[in-house]
Design a protein around this motif. Structure first.
Motif, PDB file in Angstrom:
ATOM      1  N   GLU A 313       0.819  -1.208   0.000  1.00 62.10           N
ATOM      2  CA  GLU A 313       0.000   0.000   0.000  1.00 62.10           C
ATOM      3  C   GLU A 313       0.856   1.261   0.000  1.00 62.10           C
ATOM      4  O   GLU A 313       0.535   2.238  -0.684  1.00 62.10           O
ATOM      5  CB  GLU A 313      -0.920   0.000   1.229  1.00 62.10           C
ATOM      6  N   GLU A 314       1.958   1.247   0.747  1.00 57.10           N
ATOM      7  CA  GLU A 314       2.794   2.437   0.897  1.00 57.10           C
ATOM      8  C   GLU A 314       4.013   2.435  -0.032  1.00 57.10           C
ATOM      9  O   GLU A 314       4.823   3.365   0.025  1.00 57.10           O
ATOM     10  CB  GLU A 314       3.261   2.552   2.354  1.00 57.10           C
ATOM     11  N   ASN A 315       4.166   1.352  -0.838  1.00 57.97           N
ATOM     12  CA  ASN A 315       5.300   1.278  -1.766  1.00 57.97           C
ATOM     13  C   ASN A 315       6.640   1.344  -1.014  1.00 57.97           C
ATOM     14  O   ASN A 315       7.577   2.019  -1.434  1.00 57.97           O
ATOM     15  CB  ASN A 315       5.226   2.412  -2.798  1.00 57.97           C
ATOM     16  N   THR A 316       6.686   0.631   0.104  1.00 55.26           N
ATOM     17  CA  THR A 316       7.820   0.728   1.017  1.00 55.26           C
ATOM     18  C   THR A 316       8.390  -0.656   1.296  1.00 55.26           C
ATOM     19  O   THR A 316       7.657  -1.649   1.333  1.00 55.26           O
ATOM     20  CB  THR A 316       7.371   1.372   2.348  1.00 55.26           C
ATOM     21  N   LEU A 317       9.718  -0.706   1.498  1.00 53.43           N
ATOM     22  CA  LEU A 317      10.401  -1.952   1.837  1.00 53.43           C
ATOM     23  C   LEU A 317      10.898  -1.872   3.271  1.00 53.43           C
ATOM     24  O   LEU A 317      11.560  -0.907   3.654  1.00 53.43           O
ATOM     25  CB  LEU A 317      11.584  -2.182   0.892  1.00 53.43           C
ATOM     26  N   TYR A 318      10.584  -2.889   4.067  1.00 55.03           N
ATOM     27  CA  TYR A 318      11.010  -2.966   5.464  1.00 55.03           C
ATOM     28  C   TYR A 318      12.040  -4.080   5.625  1.00 55.03           C
ATOM     29  O   TYR A 318      11.991  -5.086   4.929  1.00 55.03           O
ATOM     30  CB  TYR A 318       9.825  -3.291   6.382  1.00 55.03           C
ATOM     31  N   TRP A 319      12.953  -3.908   6.579  1.00 58.06           N
ATOM     32  CA  TRP A 319      13.845  -4.995   6.964  1.00 58.06           C
ATOM     33  C   TRP A 319      14.202  -4.845   8.447  1.00 58.06           C
ATOM     34  O   TRP A 319      14.069  -3.779   9.038  1.00 58.06           O
ATOM     35  CB  TRP A 319      15.122  -5.010   6.114  1.00 58.06           C
ATOM     36  N   CYS A 320      14.648  -5.957   9.040  1.00 59.26           N
ATOM     37  CA  CYS A 320      15.106  -5.905  10.430  1.00 59.26           C
ATOM     38  C   CYS A 320      16.548  -6.390  10.488  1.00 59.26           C
ATOM     39  O   CYS A 320      16.984  -7.195   9.671  1.00 59.26           O
ATOM     40  CB  CYS A 320      14.203  -6.727  11.348  1.00 59.26           C
ATOM     41  N   ASP A 321      17.279  -5.876  11.457  1.00 59.67           N
ATOM     42  CA  ASP A 321      18.703  -6.174  11.607  1.00 59.67           C
ATOM     43  C   ASP A 321      18.942  -6.712  13.014  1.00 59.67           C
ATOM     44  O   ASP A 321      18.673  -6.040  14.010  1.00 59.67           O
ATOM     45  CB  ASP A 321      19.530  -4.910  11.374  1.00 59.67           C
ATOM     46  N   ALA A 322      19.465  -7.938  13.090  1.00 58.13           N
ATOM     47  CA  ALA A 322      19.662  -8.592  14.387  1.00 58.13           C
ATOM     48  C   ALA A 322      20.828  -7.994  15.160  1.00 58.13           C
ATOM     49  O   ALA A 322      20.898  -8.142  16.379  1.00 58.13           O
ATOM     50  CB  ALA A 322      19.894 -10.087  14.190  1.00 58.13           C
ATOM     51  N   ARG A 323      21.749  -7.327  14.483  1.00 62.83           N
ATOM     52  CA  ARG A 323      22.907  -6.770  15.172  1.00 62.83           C
ATOM     53  C   ARG A 323      22.673  -5.313  15.602  1.00 62.83           C
ATOM     54  O   ARG A 323      23.059  -4.917  16.705  1.00 62.83           O
ATOM     55  CB  ARG A 323      24.138  -6.868  14.269  1.00 62.83           C
ATOM     56  N   THR A 324      22.041  -4.523  14.750  1.00 60.97           N
ATOM     57  CA  THR A 324      21.782  -3.126  15.116  1.00 60.97           C
ATOM     58  C   THR A 324      20.494  -2.975  15.921  1.00 60.97           C
ATOM     59  O   THR A 324      20.199  -1.892  16.426  1.00 60.97           O
ATOM     60  CB  THR A 324      21.678  -2.248  13.858  1.00 60.97           C
ATOM     61  N   ASP A 325      19.718  -4.075  16.016  1.00 60.08           N
ATOM     62  CA  ASP A 325      18.469  -4.084  16.792  1.00 60.08           C
ATOM     63  C   ASP A 325      17.476  -3.043  16.279  1.00 60.08           C
ATOM     64  O   ASP A 325      16.832  -2.332  17.062  1.00 60.08           O
ATOM     65  CB  ASP A 325      18.743  -3.840  18.283  1.00 60.08           C
ATOM     66  N   LYS A 326      17.350  -2.992  14.953  1.00 63.55           N
ATOM     67  CA  LYS A 326      16.459  -1.986  14.362  1.00 63.55           C
ATOM     68  C   LYS A 326      15.568  -2.602  13.281  1.00 63.55           C
ATOM     69  O   LYS A 326      15.927  -3.600  12.648  1.00 63.55           O
ATOM     70  CB  LYS A 326      17.269  -0.857  13.724  1.00 63.55           C
ATOM     71  N   ILE A 327      14.412  -1.965  13.101  1.00 61.46           N
ATOM     72  CA  ILE A 327      13.585  -2.188  11.916  1.00 61.46           C
ATOM     73  C   ILE A 327      13.594  -0.880  11.145  1.00 61.46           C
ATOM     74  O   ILE A 327      13.310   0.192  11.699  1.00 61.46           O
ATOM     75  CB  ILE A 327      12.143  -2.584  12.286  1.00 61.46           C
ATOM     76  N   GLU A 328      13.957  -0.961   9.850  1.00 61.50           N
ATOM     77  CA  GLU A 328      14.038   0.238   9.015  1.00 61.50           C
ATOM     78  C   GLU A 328      13.200   0.065   7.759  1.00 61.50           C
ATOM     79  O   GLU A 328      12.765  -1.037   7.420  1.00 61.50           O
ATOM     80  CB  GLU A 328      15.491   0.528   8.639  1.00 61.50           C
ATOM     81  N   ARG A 329      12.991   1.190   7.041  1.00 57.77           N
ATOM     82  CA  ARG A 329      12.233   1.144   5.794  1.00 57.77           C
ATOM     83  C   ARG A 329      12.767   2.187   4.818  1.00 57.77           C
ATOM     84  O   ARG A 329      13.375   3.185   5.214  1.00 57.77           O
ATOM     85  CB  ARG A 329      10.747   1.370   6.051  1.00 57.77           C
ATOM     86  N   ILE A 330      12.512   1.908   3.530  1.00 61.31           N
ATOM     87  CA  ILE A 330      12.878   2.841   2.460  1.00 61.31           C
ATOM     88  C   ILE A 330      11.800   2.788   1.379  1.00 61.31           C
ATOM     89  O   ILE A 330      10.979   1.866   1.343  1.00 61.31           O
ATOM     90  CB  ILE A 330      14.239   2.476   1.804  1.00 61.31           C
ATOM     91  N   ASN A 331      11.817   3.749   0.494  1.00 53.80           N
ATOM     92  CA  ASN A 331      10.997   3.693  -0.707  1.00 53.80           C
ATOM     93  C   ASN A 331      11.577   2.610  -1.603  1.00 53.80           C
ATOM     94  O   ASN A 331      12.755   2.655  -1.958  1.00 53.80           O
ATOM     95  CB  ASN A 331      10.992   5.042  -1.425  1.00 53.80           C
ATOM     96  N   LEU A 332      10.773   1.618  -1.972  1.00 53.57           N
ATOM     97  CA  LEU A 332      11.327   0.449  -2.656  1.00 53.57           C
ATOM     98  C   LEU A 332      11.725   0.713  -4.105  1.00 53.57           C
ATOM     99  O   LEU A 332      12.443  -0.083  -4.712  1.00 53.57           O
ATOM    100  CB  LEU A 332      10.361  -0.734  -2.566  1.00 53.57           C
ATOM    101  N   GLU A 333      11.278   1.830  -4.677  1.00 53.21           N
ATOM    102  CA  GLU A 333      11.660   2.136  -6.060  1.00 53.21           C
ATOM    103  C   GLU A 333      12.875   3.046  -6.134  1.00 53.21           C
ATOM    104  O   GLU A 333      13.769   2.832  -6.951  1.00 53.21           O
ATOM    105  CB  GLU A 333      10.467   2.766  -6.791  1.00 53.21           C
TER     106      GLU A 333
END
Length: 364
Positions: A313-333
């Motif tokens: 819906e938001e045209n966004t890509l999410y990922w999580c990082d086990a070492r930095t302990d973060k969930i981040e997102r970017i515009n996937l295009e």
């Protein structure tokens, strides 16, 4: 417990007081056969056939019969038979009769329960609800699907709903990646322990292995539900491969420039393929679904990018990082508008999924 179908009686044996008991099927007419009090030390099993009751005694390690009518004529048939916890007489003549579930499963699509000699009710397995016709079953529209080493499970999206949304898929050794194809109601998963990719109908009426050879460490899996293709990452061979949903026409999509790819996601409408890499230079990659136009979307500030998920819906890509302990997102295009969604301490973020207004993640 044992049922005398001919006489419509229910029998049971009591290990505490050495009695055999019976009553009518509705609980009335209780009778206690206490003639065995001196004979039975610890009765553990009982069966009925014809005019006899068959009993087992764990303390005396015996097995034998008495007369059904009055509990007399105590006969020992076997000695040194300890550990008997249940008995059933295999008698073809004992399984006669009819009920409404006998023909065509009573018209029910899944479970049929006889409620009397002439009536029945239909029901469904875990994760399915009975439709308004009271005959057919429909799977829950939306639920959270997740893998543990021993299998695949599903739970309701509402945190206040503790019900299971999927009959657990078991028999795996080290299940990791999981995805689904809603069109044919099928769940797909990777098993790093058994070294295979498998699938099963959500109601588990069938199950099969899709890919069993030529793989090393397959972790991520993604279903293109429009074209009917299956993508997976091979951490050991540094490949991303593709096949039809049934494993046919297998091919390598990307073989160059990958360093321990792990999670994978596809955007069938836009024709994009996304993945994470764990190697010397951890990154988030993107290409077309055929492997062309390969680019690195993110390569800074990430160490162990595990889960990856698309917000369609938001045209966004999410990922999580086990070492930095973060969930981040970017515009996937464009790869722009990078932001931190969640930052926590002392966690092991391993997977992430986005649905509607919520983000779901696992903390190992």
């Amino acid at each position: 417990l044992s049922i005398d179908f001919t006489a419509n009686k229910l029998y049971w044996i009591s290990s505490a007081n050495g009695t055999i008991n019976r009553c009518n099927l509705d609980g009335s007419g209780l009778e206690v056969l206490d003639t065995l009090k001196r004979e039975l030390a610890k009765g553990t099993a009982l069966a009925v056939m014809g005019g006899k009751l068959w009993w087992a005694d764990d303390e005396s390690a015996q097995l034998g019969t008495v007369t059904k009518r009055d509990g007399r004529n105590f006969v020992v048939l076997r000695n040194k038979t300890s550990g008997v916890v249940h008995m059933k007489v295999y008698d073809r003549e004992g399984q006669k009769g009819r009920n409404p579930c006998q023909v065509n499963n009573g018209g029910c699509s899944q479970l049929c329960f006889p409620t009397s000699e002439n009536t029945r009710s239909c029901s469904c397995t875990v994760g399915y609800n009975l439709r308004s016709d009271r005959l057919s079953c429909e799977g829950v529209d939306s639920f959270l699907l997740y893998s543990i080493h021993e299998g695949i499970r599903g739970i309701a999206l509402d945190p206040n709903d503790n019900s299971e949304a999927l009959m657990p898929i078991t028999g795996t050794l080290f299940a990791v990646g999981v995805d689904f194809h809603a069109g044919n109601d099928t769940v797909y998963w990777t098993d790093m322990g058994l070294n295979r990719i498998s699938r099963a109908k959500r109601d588990q009426t069938w199950r099969e292995d899709v890919i069993t050879t030529g793989i090393s460490r397959v972790e991520g899996i993604a279903v293109d539900w429009i074209a009917g293709n299956l993508y997976w990452t091979d951490h050991g061979f540094n490949l991303i491969e593709i096949s039809h949903l049934n494993g046919a026409y297998r091919s390598v999509v990307i073989s160059e420039g990958l360093d321990q790819p792990r999670a994978i996601a596809v955007h069938p409408q836009k024709g994009y393929l996304f993945w994470t890499e764990w190697g010397q230079n951890p990154c988030i990659g993107r290409s077309r679904l055929d492997g062309s136009d390969q680019v690195t979307l993110v390569n800074s500030g990430i160490v162990w990018p595990n889960g990856i998920s698309i917000d369609f819906e938001e045209n966004t890509l999410y990922w999580c990082d086990a070492r930095t302990d973060k969930i981040e997102r970017i515009n996937l295009e464009t790869g722009e508008s990078r932001e931190i969604v969640l930052s926590a301490a002392n966690v092991d973020l391993f997977s992430v999924a986005v649905f509607g207004p919520y983000i779901y993640w696992s903390d190992r």
